[in-house]
Design an enzyme around this catalytic site. Structure first.
Site, mmCIF file in Angstrom:
data_model
loop_
_atom_site.group_PDB
_atom_site.id
_atom_site.type_symbol
_atom_site.label_atom_id
_atom_site.label_comp_id
_atom_site.label_asym_id
_atom_site.label_seq_id
_atom_site.Cartn_x
_atom_site.Cartn_y
_atom_site.Cartn_z
ATOM 1 C CD GLU A 62 -20.355 -24.865 92.077
ATOM 2 O OE1 GLU A 62 -19.926 -25.085 90.927
ATOM 3 O OE2 GLU A 62 -20.506 -25.766 92.916
ATOM 4 C CB CYS A 63 -22.666 -17.383 89.431
ATOM 5 S SG CYS A 63 -22.816 -16.009 88.284
ATOM 6 N N GLY A 64 -19.791 -15.929 89.339
ATOM 7 C CA GLY A 64 -19.061 -14.732 89.744
ATOM 8 C C GLY A 64 -19.970 -13.694 90.387
ATOM 9 C CB THR A 66 -22.420 -16.546 93.982
ATOM 10 O OG1 THR A 66 -22.595 -17.407 92.854
ATOM 11 C CG2 THR A 66 -23.013 -17.210 95.196
#
Length: 193
Positions: A62-64, A66
C-alpha cells in the site's frame, strides 16, 4: 606393530583428505547464511542462492512505490535464466503500508503484479525486532560500504555471485533504471567463484 602404523597412516590420510575437501568447498557468503520463512510458511535458506546474483528488496503493498513490483517482476522474467534472484521482503515499518497477513500479501502480489520471485514472510527491517538479515545489511560492522537504516519501502541491495554487497539503491530508484540494470548485468557477466 605394522597394524598400528598402518592404522595411523590411514588416520593421517583421512584427516588430510577431509581438510582438503573442506578447503575446496566454496565458502558461504555471510549475507546468504540466513534462513527466512516464505509467505506460505516454508523455509527459504538463502544459501541456496550462493553463486547467483541476488537483489533483496523490502516491499509493501500500500505504498506509492508499490508499482515497483512490476519492474522487479520484469527483471526476474528477463534475468532469472542468467542467475538473478530477486527476494521480496514485506515489512510494515513505514506508515503501516504492509498491513496484510502473509496470505493476503501473496494473493495481492500474484493478482496485481504476477509476482513469481521468492517472497519472505513479513518481517521487521528497521528498529526494535529487526530481522537478522536486515541487521546484517544495514550494520556498519557487516556492510560498511552500503550500511545505514532502511529509509522507506523498496530499498534494494544487490549481492554479487561471491556474496558481497555491491550496490544499494534507495527506494525511489526504479528497478528498471539504467544504473540498476547496468549493475545487474555487470554482476551477471562475472563467473561464480
Amino acid at each position: 606393530m605394522r597394524t598400528l602404523v598402518g592404522g595411523l597412516l590411514a588416520a593421517v590420510v583421512l584427516v588430510a583428505t577431509t581438510a582438503t575437501a573442506r578447503a575446496e568447498q566454496p565458502k558461504k557468503a555471510p549475507v546468504l547464511n540466513f534462513k527466512m520463512k516464505s509467505l506460505d510458511g516454508k523455509e527459504i535458506d538463502l544459501s541456496k542462492y550462493q553463486g547467483k546474483v541476488v537483489m533483496i528488496v523490502n516491499v509493501a503493498s500500500e505504498c506509492g512505490l508499490t508499482k515497483q513490483y512490476k519492474g522487479l517482476q520484469k527483471l526476474n522474467d528477463k534475468y532469472a535464466k542468467d542467475g538473478l534472484v530477486i527476494v521480496g521482503v514485506p515489512a510494515n515499518e513505514f506508515n503501516k503500508q504492509e498491513p496484510g497477513t502473509d496470505k493476503e500479501i501473496a494473493a495481492f502480489c500474484k493478482a496485481e503484479y504476477g509476482v513469481t520471485f521468492p517472497m519472505t514472510s513479513k518481517v521487521v527491517v528497521k528498529g526494535p525486532g529487526i530481522t537478522p538479515l536486515y541487521q546484517y545489511l544495514t550494520s556498519k560492522d557487516t556492510n560498511p560500504k552500503f550500511s545505514g537504516p532502511i529509509g522507506w519501502n523498496f530499498t534494494k541491495f544487490l549481492i554479487a555471485r561471491d556474496g558481497t554487497i555491491v550496490k544499494r539503491f534507495e527506494p525511489r530508484v526504479d528497478p528498471l533504471a539504467g544504473d540498476v540494470v547496468k549493475a545487474i548485468e555487470a554482476e551477471l557477466k562475472k563467473k561464480a567463484s
